[in-house]
Structure formats: structure tokens, C-alpha cells
Design a protein around this motif. Sequence first.
Motif, PDB file in Angstrom:
ATOM      1  N   MET A   1      47.701 -15.790  -3.882  1.00 30.73           N
ATOM      2  CA  MET A   1      46.254 -14.323  -3.993  1.00 30.73           C
ATOM      3  C   MET A   1      46.478 -14.025  -2.499  1.00 30.73           C
ATOM      4  O   MET A   1      46.367 -15.026  -1.603  1.00 30.73           O
ATOM      5  N   ASN A   2      46.709 -13.040  -1.972  1.00 30.08           N
ATOM      6  CA  ASN A   2      46.793 -13.176  -0.286  1.00 30.08           C
ATOM      7  C   ASN A   2      45.201 -12.355   0.257  1.00 30.08           C
ATOM      8  O   ASN A   2      44.246 -12.031  -0.816  1.00 30.08           O
ATOM      9  N   THR A   3      45.161 -12.524   1.310  1.00 29.46           N
ATOM     10  CA  THR A   3      43.924 -12.268   1.842  1.00 29.46           C
ATOM     11  C   THR A   3      43.229 -10.764   1.665  1.00 29.46           C
ATOM     12  O   THR A   3      41.842 -10.959   1.656  1.00 29.46           O
ATOM     13  N   GLN A   4      43.912 -10.013   1.683  1.00 24.51           N
ATOM     14  CA  GLN A   4      43.177  -8.617   0.887  1.00 24.51           C
ATOM     15  C   GLN A   4      42.375  -8.772  -0.313  1.00 24.51           C
ATOM     16  O   GLN A   4      41.762  -8.287   0.390  1.00 24.51           O
ATOM     17  N   GLU A   5      42.818  -9.616  -0.961  1.00 28.41           N
ATOM     18  CA  GLU A   5      42.562  -9.347  -2.569  1.00 28.41           C
ATOM     19  C   GLU A   5      41.116 -10.028  -1.884  1.00 28.41           C
ATOM     20  O   GLU A   5      39.707  -9.965  -2.756  1.00 28.41           O
ATOM     21  N   HIS A   6      41.015 -11.416  -1.566  1.00 32.45           N
ATOM     22  CA  HIS A   6      39.977 -12.018  -0.669  1.00 32.45           C
ATOM     23  C   HIS A   6      39.052 -11.079  -0.224  1.00 32.45           C
ATOM     24  O   HIS A   6      37.774 -11.844  -0.690  1.00 32.45           O
ATOM     25  N   LEU A   7      39.775 -11.037   0.484  1.00 29.41           N
ATOM     26  CA  LEU A   7      38.264 -10.007   1.317  1.00 29.41           C
ATOM     27  C   LEU A   7      37.553  -9.343   0.863  1.00 29.41           C
ATOM     28  O   LEU A   7      36.868  -9.247   0.924  1.00 29.41           O
ATOM     29  N   TYR A   8      38.261  -7.856  -0.427  1.00 32.73           N
ATOM     30  CA  TYR A   8      37.638  -7.412  -1.131  1.00 32.73           C
ATOM     31  C   TYR A   8      37.121  -7.926  -1.835  1.00 32.73           C
ATOM     32  O   TYR A   8      35.631  -7.281  -2.399  1.00 32.73           O
ATOM     33  N   ALA A   9      37.490  -9.347  -2.482  1.00 31.72           N
ATOM     34  CA  ALA A   9      36.882  -9.910  -3.610  1.00 31.72           C
ATOM     35  C   ALA A   9      35.028 -10.563  -2.963  1.00 31.72           C
ATOM     36  O   ALA A   9      34.775 -10.328  -4.005  1.00 31.72           O
ATOM     37  N   ILE A  10      34.650 -10.810  -2.291  1.00 29.58           N
ATOM     38  CA  ILE A  10      34.190 -11.456  -1.597  1.00 29.58           C
ATOM     39  C   ILE A  10      33.368 -10.012  -1.066  1.00 29.58           C
ATOM     40  O   ILE A  10      31.997 -10.607  -0.894  1.00 29.58           O
ATOM     41  N   ALA A  11      33.686  -9.203  -0.113  1.00 28.05           N
ATOM     42  CA  ALA A  11      32.470  -7.652   0.125  1.00 28.05           C
ATOM     43  C   ALA A  11      32.477  -7.244  -1.620  1.00 28.05           C
ATOM     44  O   ALA A  11      30.940  -6.738  -1.121  1.00 28.05           O
ATOM     45  N   LEU A  12      32.721  -7.040  -2.497  1.00 27.74           N
ATOM     46  CA  LEU A  12      32.320  -7.132  -3.680  1.00 27.74           C
ATOM     47  C   LEU A  12      31.141  -7.516  -4.447  1.00 27.74           C
ATOM     48  O   LEU A  12      30.242  -6.854  -4.794  1.00 27.74           O
ATOM     49  N   THR A  13      31.163  -9.167  -3.679  1.00 22.43           N
ATOM     50  CA  THR A  13      29.767  -9.558  -4.099  1.00 22.43           C
ATOM     51  C   THR A  13      28.685  -9.499  -3.291  1.00 22.43           C
ATOM     52  O   THR A  13      27.658  -9.364  -3.609  1.00 22.43           O
ATOM     53  N   ARG A  14      28.730  -8.691  -2.379  1.00 21.73           N
ATOM     54  CA  ARG A  14      27.862  -8.196  -1.428  1.00 21.73           C
ATOM     55  C   ARG A  14      27.621  -6.956  -1.132  1.00 21.73           C
ATOM     56  O   ARG A  14      25.602  -6.691  -0.668  1.00 21.73           O
ATOM     57  N   LEU A  65      32.280  -5.283   3.957  1.00 15.82           N
ATOM     58  CA  LEU A  65      33.875  -5.731   4.411  1.00 15.82           C
ATOM     59  C   LEU A  65      33.687  -6.836   5.788  1.00 15.82           C
ATOM     60  O   LEU A  65      34.679  -7.766   6.368  1.00 15.82           O
ATOM     61  N   LYS A  66      32.552  -6.381   6.119  1.00 12.37           N
ATOM     62  CA  LYS A  66      32.611  -7.617   8.213  1.00 12.37           C
ATOM     63  C   LYS A  66      32.130  -8.067   7.560  1.00 12.37           C
ATOM     64  O   LYS A  66      32.474  -8.666   8.468  1.00 12.37           O
ATOM     65  N   ARG A  67      31.024  -7.970   6.810  1.00 13.54           N
ATOM     66  CA  ARG A  67      30.732 -10.013   6.677  1.00 13.54           C
ATOM     67  C   ARG A  67      31.444 -10.426   6.071  1.00 13.54           C
ATOM     68  O   ARG A  67      31.544 -11.908   5.925  1.00 13.54           O
ATOM     69  N   ALA A  68      32.187 -10.006   5.114  1.00 13.01           N
ATOM     70  CA  ALA A  68      33.645 -10.688   4.261  1.00 13.01           C
ATOM     71  C   ALA A  68      34.229 -11.032   5.087  1.00 13.01           C
ATOM     72  O   ALA A  68      35.161 -11.888   4.928  1.00 13.01           O
ATOM     73  N   GLU A  69      34.336 -10.309   6.153  1.00 11.02           N
ATOM     74  CA  GLU A  69      35.439 -11.221   7.636  1.00 11.02           C
ATOM     75  C   GLU A  69      35.181 -11.880   7.956  1.00 11.02           C
ATOM     76  O   GLU A  69      36.104 -13.366   8.723  1.00 11.02           O
ATOM     77  N   VAL A  70      33.833 -12.449   7.966  1.00 12.06           N
ATOM     78  CA  VAL A  70      33.084 -13.300   9.083  1.00 12.06           C
ATOM     79  C   VAL A  70      33.473 -14.651   7.516  1.00 12.06           C
ATOM     80  O   VAL A  70      33.793 -15.479   8.535  1.00 12.06           O
ATOM     81  N   GLU A  71      33.116 -14.285   6.603  1.00 15.93           N
ATOM     82  CA  GLU A  71      33.224 -15.302   5.885  1.00 15.93           C
ATOM     83  C   GLU A  71      34.971 -16.039   6.270  1.00 15.93           C
ATOM     84  O   GLU A  71      34.846 -17.028   5.643  1.00 15.93           O
TER      85      GLU A  71
END
Length: 372
Positions: A1-14, A65-71
Motif C-alpha cells: 500500500m502506498n504512502t499516499q493511501e496511508h496518509l489519506y486513511a489516517i486523515a479520514l479518521t481525523r 492531513l497535517k496531523r496524518a503527516e506527523v503520524e
Amino acid sequence: MNTQEHLYAIALTRLGGFNSQQALQLYQQLGSATAVYEHRNDIGDVIEDCSPRLMAALKNWGDALKRAEVELDFANRHHIRVLTPAEEDYPQRLNECQDAPVVLYYRGSADLNQAHVINIIGTRRCTQYGTDLIRRFVSGLRTLCPQVLIVSGLAYGIDICAHRNALEHGFETVGVLAHGLDQIYPLRHKETAKQMLGQGGLLTEYMTQTEPLPGNFVSRNRIVAGMSDATILVESAAKGGGLITCSIARSYSRDVFAFPGAVGAPYSEGCNRLIRDNGAGLITSAEDFVNAMGWQTTADRPEAVERALFPDLSEEEQTIVRLLQQTNDLQLNILSVKSDIPINQLTALLFQMEMKGIVKPLAGGMFHLYTP
């Protein structure tokens, strides 16, 4: 799974404006978190009856998205794997549940999709009786069915006793946390948690900087129940988190077992009532449990039909046989992913193969290949 998908998935939960179950529904309807992000401004065009509240919530991803980048940065620096439901490493048993997390954070060495997964839970104030039960159960299980992943919550009492006995007897064990992977709670279990990283792992749906609040433990229990074939309650008072986990497990159509205790003993009352009300099967040993689950070793199971008597197998059936020969006792969802056969078609194929005496269904949606 690519980094972009992980980024958006984490952001979705926020994102605010909807709960985690609605986030999962969005993810499932559009097929990925990236697709949810791409349709953030026209979500009403792709999802029928989309509420104004949801449409408004999806328009502003900036802070999320900013918080997802930190995570993601923390995860990369600390060898933490980010798992989403579309990935093979995501616990596929949990993936069957309607309230599965969109994102899991995992640090460890164990396969979360092993052939057999159980959780051992109970009171945080376990007695010597409960401690002895766990020790005998885990020891017996090692002899009868050595390939089992043991899950619990790293809490005081039954949880930590289960983890430590699993480690002592050579089982991999995973702790499901009610906080982020930047801390261990309770702190006195830190050394056990470190040992588990090399012989199991730590799993959570919570991001770093999340405190272990009371509500998080209840939410955590659904992961403990959902990723397991069976829940085993060792000791419980009349009310407690263990009983909640058992209730969740039953709602997922998972097997639930409990050890009985002395009448009037405060930390056996929950177990005894659960057994009395048919909420759990009564077990007194690992042998009881293994027999109830049908997890006896191949040598203990009925003789398989001779392979020469099988009719010719179709290409799809041969694929299933090859996969089960590599790792026998696979869960339905994992078979579907590995074989690239849709669930509905795979279910029909497995039924036909069962009628031919080639496979046998086991508890927890597992399938076993008979070998001559």
C-alpha cells in the motif's frame, strides 16, 4: 500500500462530523481513502442520500492531513506498520466486522492472520485460581494445538497473565492497546511489552498522543473480539470489561467460552452467569476448548478420503488446494485474497469441495485441507 493511501486513511479518521463506522462505510463504498479524498467536493454525486453534514465534513482536510503527516513520520521512524482494510496484513477476521477500524497501527513480528487466533480475557483483579487456570490452559494448548496466536489487552490481571504465559510457552502474543504506540499503559508492563515485540506485537487503532481514557478500553475490546476465532473468559465479576468483550464476540458470531468458578466467588460470578444463560460454552481445560473448536492435530482427526478417489478438480479448486497445502487452515477472507476468487464464488467452491471430502470447515470461518 502506498504512502499516499496511508496518509489519506489516517486523515479520514481525523475528520469531524461523522463517526468511525461511517468512515468505514465511506472507505468501503469508494474503495479507498484516496478515492474519498478525490471526491471530497462532489461526494453527493457518488453516494446516494449523502447528508449535508457529511458533505460539509469532507470539504476541509487541511488540519487532518497535517496531523496524518506527523503520524506517518512517527510510524516510519519507529518501525510501525500502518494497516488499512484493503491490505492483506490487516486482520481479516476483523475485516468481516461492520465496525472495523479504517486504520490500525501495528508494531511486532506476528502474523495477525494465523490459522488460529484466540483471546484470553477477564478481571483485572484475578485470583490465584485464575492465574492457575491460565497457566494450565496455555501449557495444555501448547501440546494439543501449538500454532495459536494469543491476544489480550495488556491490562492488569488476566490480560498480563495470558501474555506472560503465552511468552513462556512459546506462543506469539499480541496486545491490543487503548492508546497510541508512543506509550505503554500500565507502565509496569513495559518489559513484557518489549518482549512481545519479538514474539507477537502491539496493535492499536489510536494515534500517538492519545491517552488511555476509559471509553477507549471499551472500543478496544471490539478489536480483541473481532480479530479472534474465539474469546475465552477466565474470571469476571458480575459486571466488567470481559463480559462486554464476550457480548461483542457473540455479535460477530464468534465462539465464546468461560471457565466456571466456585458458587459465590465474586470473580467467578460473571463466568457462571454467562455459562448459565448460554452466553458461553463451559470449558475446564485446553482439551475441552480444542475439541469444541475442532482444532485437533491432523493425526487426531478422522481419516481423509484417499486423494485418488477425488474427482478431477477444476482450476479454481486446484488453486485452493495449493494454497491450503502451503498453509493449512486458512480463513475464508484470506483464501479469497490469495486465490483472487470472489467470496460468493469461493463459498460455493468450498461447499462443493467439502462434499467431495477435500476440505473441512472449522470454527471461525477457517477451512482445513484433508491430506491422505
